[in-house]
Scaffold this motif. Structure first.
Motif, PDB file in Angstrom:
ATOM      1  N   PHE A 131     -32.442 111.997 -31.841  1.00  0.00           N
ATOM      2  CA  PHE A 131     -33.869 112.046 -31.530  1.00  0.00           C
ATOM      3  C   PHE A 131     -34.466 110.640 -31.590  1.00  0.00           C
ATOM      4  CE2 PHE A 131     -33.539 116.538 -33.133  1.00  0.00           C
ATOM      5  CZ  PHE A 131     -33.840 117.148 -31.922  1.00  0.00           C
ATOM      6  N   VAL A 132     -35.015 110.194 -30.476  1.00  0.00           N
ATOM      7  CA  VAL A 132     -35.672 108.884 -30.420  1.00  0.00           C
ATOM      8  C   VAL A 132     -37.167 109.096 -30.629  1.00  0.00           C
ATOM      9  CG1 VAL A 132     -36.084 106.811 -29.056  1.00  0.00           C
ATOM     10  CG2 VAL A 132     -33.960 108.101 -28.741  1.00  0.00           C
ATOM     11  N   THR A 133     -37.696 108.544 -31.717  1.00  0.00           N
ATOM     12  CA  THR A 133     -39.125 108.617 -32.014  1.00  0.00           C
ATOM     13  C   THR A 133     -39.631 107.202 -32.271  1.00  0.00           C
ATOM     14  OG1 THR A 133     -38.888 108.773 -34.417  1.00  0.00           O
ATOM     15  CG2 THR A 133     -38.721 110.835 -33.167  1.00  0.00           C
ATOM     16  N   GLU A 134     -40.929 107.092 -32.514  1.00  0.00           N
ATOM     17  CA  GLU A 134     -41.511 105.791 -32.853  1.00  0.00           C
ATOM     18  C   GLU A 134     -40.868 105.217 -34.104  1.00  0.00           C
ATOM     19  OE1 GLU A 134     -45.918 103.904 -33.952  1.00  0.00           O
ATOM     20  OE2 GLU A 134     -45.763 105.916 -33.111  1.00  0.00           O
ATOM     21  N   ASN A 135     -40.375 106.097 -34.989  1.00  0.00           N
ATOM     22  CA  ASN A 135     -39.759 105.646 -36.239  1.00  0.00           C
ATOM     23  C   ASN A 135     -38.511 104.792 -36.006  1.00  0.00           C
ATOM     24  OD1 ASN A 135     -41.616 106.767 -37.973  1.00  0.00           O
ATOM     25  ND2 ASN A 135     -40.482 108.686 -38.240  1.00  0.00           N
ATOM     26  N   VAL A 136     -37.873 104.949 -34.850  1.00  0.00           N
ATOM     27  CA  VAL A 136     -36.687 104.137 -34.536  1.00  0.00           C
ATOM     28  C   VAL A 136     -37.070 102.658 -34.537  1.00  0.00           C
ATOM     29  CG1 VAL A 136     -35.023 103.550 -32.728  1.00  0.00           C
ATOM     30  CG2 VAL A 136     -35.472 105.944 -33.279  1.00  0.00           C
ATOM     31  N   ASN A 137     -38.199 102.323 -33.911  1.00  0.00           N
ATOM     32  CA  ASN A 137     -38.653 100.938 -33.898  1.00  0.00           C
ATOM     33  C   ASN A 137     -39.201 100.495 -35.244  1.00  0.00           C
ATOM     34  OD1 ASN A 137     -37.942 100.471 -31.248  1.00  0.00           O
ATOM     35  ND2 ASN A 137     -40.007 100.602 -30.433  1.00  0.00           N
ATOM     36  N   VAL A 138     -39.883 101.412 -35.941  1.00  0.00           N
ATOM     37  CA  VAL A 138     -40.431 101.079 -37.263  1.00  0.00           C
ATOM     38  C   VAL A 138     -39.295 100.723 -38.219  1.00  0.00           C
ATOM     39  CG1 VAL A 138     -41.659 102.004 -39.271  1.00  0.00           C
ATOM     40  CG2 VAL A 138     -42.518 102.464 -36.967  1.00  0.00           C
ATOM     41  N   TYR A 139     -38.222 101.512 -38.189  1.00  0.00           N
ATOM     42  CA  TYR A 139     -37.059 101.234 -39.040  1.00  0.00           C
ATOM     43  C   TYR A 139     -36.456  99.863 -38.711  1.00  0.00           C
ATOM     44  CZ  TYR A 139     -32.577 101.893 -41.432  1.00  0.00           C
ATOM     45  OH  TYR A 139     -31.491 101.740 -42.262  1.00  0.00           O
ATOM     46  N   SER A 140     -36.275  99.610 -37.430  1.00  0.00           N
ATOM     47  CA  SER A 140     -35.680  98.337 -37.014  1.00  0.00           C
ATOM     48  C   SER A 140     -36.543  97.158 -37.433  1.00  0.00           C
ATOM     49  CB  SER A 140     -35.489  98.313 -35.491  1.00  0.00           C
ATOM     50  OG  SER A 140     -34.573  99.298 -35.084  1.00  0.00           O
ATOM     51  N   LEU A 141     -37.860  97.310 -37.314  1.00  0.00           N
ATOM     52  CA  LEU A 141     -38.749  96.225 -37.722  1.00  0.00           C
ATOM     53  C   LEU A 141     -38.655  95.984 -39.223  1.00  0.00           C
ATOM     54  CD1 LEU A 141     -41.002  94.375 -36.327  1.00  0.00           C
ATOM     55  CD2 LEU A 141     -42.555  95.726 -37.708  1.00  0.00           C
ATOM     56  N   GLY A 142     -38.509  97.067 -40.006  1.00  0.00           N
ATOM     57  CA  GLY A 142     -38.345  96.912 -41.448  1.00  0.00           C
ATOM     58  C   GLY A 142     -37.101  96.110 -41.792  1.00  0.00           C
ATOM     59  N   SER A 143     -36.006  96.412 -41.111  1.00  0.00           N
ATOM     60  CA  SER A 143     -34.761  95.676 -41.334  1.00  0.00           C
ATOM     61  C   SER A 143     -34.912  94.218 -40.911  1.00  0.00           C
ATOM     62  CB  SER A 143     -33.623  96.345 -40.550  1.00  0.00           C
ATOM     63  OG  SER A 143     -32.402  95.701 -40.788  1.00  0.00           O
ATOM     64  N   MET A 144     -35.567  93.994 -39.774  1.00  0.00           N
ATOM     65  CA  MET A 144     -35.796  92.641 -39.291  1.00  0.00           C
ATOM     66  C   MET A 144     -36.668  91.844 -40.260  1.00  0.00           C
ATOM     67  SD  MET A 144     -37.726  91.423 -35.830  1.00  0.00           S
ATOM     68  CE  MET A 144     -39.287  91.326 -36.705  1.00  0.00           C
TER      69      MET A 144
END
Length: 342
Positions: free
Chosen positions: A232-245
């Motif tokens: 499931f691709v949601t907005e959280n996919v980008n939020v998670y990646s930004l957190g890691s970045m």
């Protein structure tokens, strides 16, 4: 002479075939991504691209991932030229057209690398972008590390990328999820302004829906676990990646970090962060280039910012039980607030 003439005709025919195929696929993707509203995109000739890159000579490369970025000159203007490598073409052949389409749609944003045009005469398209004077955040020689940058610059980079992704989420008929947020996809202009690039893995969420199902893709340590488990691709996919970045910007390393006490030399970034925080060793998280060489310390106001920065990153990663992941627009606002803290 006949043989030479025949080769020239064959070469010209191949260019025409490539052009027709790429124009058709690109136009189809552009209409699908933009809802039929888009600006004309300039096309460059294969001759211009080959001259600018010296036939894709790696001595002109400044950054490499699933593609290679080359520094070149076209019409006396320094440009950045993006050419996908053969391995990536077998994995995501059609997504190159999405990269061009979404890059074009995003080019007006100040924190996105501006697309100048593309060349459609090769078997797969080649992108031509503005040249960022301070190059890639992680260049060819940085390994897993990033350039030595001051804390205020790193904080600004995080906020600017969050601004760009918020734009991607909110300014088009459908929310677009990047799925490839990482330090390797960030460049810096002459003012150290962050420029996000690479939208080949982007996917739109249908109108009225909160998610879309798709194959798992992205840089493995940077992919949201829920997406990996469900597709499931949601907005959280980008939020998670930004957190890691965000954590990577503070620590100065991308995704993995050296840990001499383990049998294997690398440990997941999130594990390392939680271990340091659990042992009360916050300073150990900070890139040594930002520490005072005398006492390994940071100014009080910077430490306040850094602590808030880490807490926000951990919320983005879902590592704060009882707290929901923030939306990207809220992440951008919070990073702006952290910048103003003294």
């Amino acid at each position: 002479m006949l043989c030479l003439s025949s080769r020239k005709k064959e070469k010209k025919k191949k260019k025409e075939i490539n052009l027709q195929k790429n124009e058709s696929l690109f136009l189809e993707e552009l209409i699908a991504s933009s809802g039929g509203k888009y600006n004309p995109i300039r096309t460059f000739s294969s001759r211009q691209i080959l001259q600018a890159t010296d036939n894709f000579n790696m001595s002109n490369a400044i950054c490499e991932d699933r593609f290679v970025w080359y520094k070149g000159t076209i019409e006396n203007i320094t440009v950045l030229i993006k050419n996908y490598n053969e391995e990536s073409l077998t994995m995501i052949p059609d997504n190159i057209y999405r990269d061009i389409a979404v890059s074009s749609m995003m080019s007006s944003h100040k924190n996105v690398l501006k697309l100048l045009g593309c060349c459609l005469e090769f078997p797969t398209p080649v992108l031509v972008c503005e040249y960022p004077e301070n190059g890639a955040l992680t260049d060819m020689h940085a390994g897993e590390g990033i350039k030595p940058l001051a804390w205020n610059v790193r904080l600004k980079i995080a906020r600017e990328i969050a601004d760009a992704v918020t734009y991607l989420h909110t300014q088009f008929p459908r929310i677009i999820i990047n799925r490839d947020l990482k330090l390797k996809n960030i460049f810096l202009d002459e003012n150290w302004t962050a420029k996000l690039t690479s939208f080949s893995l982007s996917i739109p969420i249908p109108e009225g829906e909160s998610c879309v199902i798709d194959i798992i893709c992205g840089t493995t340590p940077h992919v949201e676990p829920e997406y990996t488990a469900t597709g499931f691709v949601t907005e959280n996919v980008n939020v998670y990646s930004l957190g890691s970045m965000t954590l990577s910007l503070l620590i100065g390393k991308s995704w993995f970090i050296y840990h001499p006490y383990e049998d294997y030399s690398y440990k997941r970034l999130t594990d390392y962060v939680e271990e340091c925080l659990g042992q009360g060793m916050f300073t150990k998280l900070i890139d040594p280039s930002m520490l005072n060489s005398v006492d390994d310390n940071v100014p009080d106001h910077s430490r306040v910012q850094m602590e808030a920065f880490v807490e926000l990153a951990l919320r983005c990663l879902g590592l704060r039980p009882g707290e929901d992941k923030p939306r990207m627009i809220d992440v951008a606002k919070e990073l702006k607030h952290i910048e103003k803290q003294t």
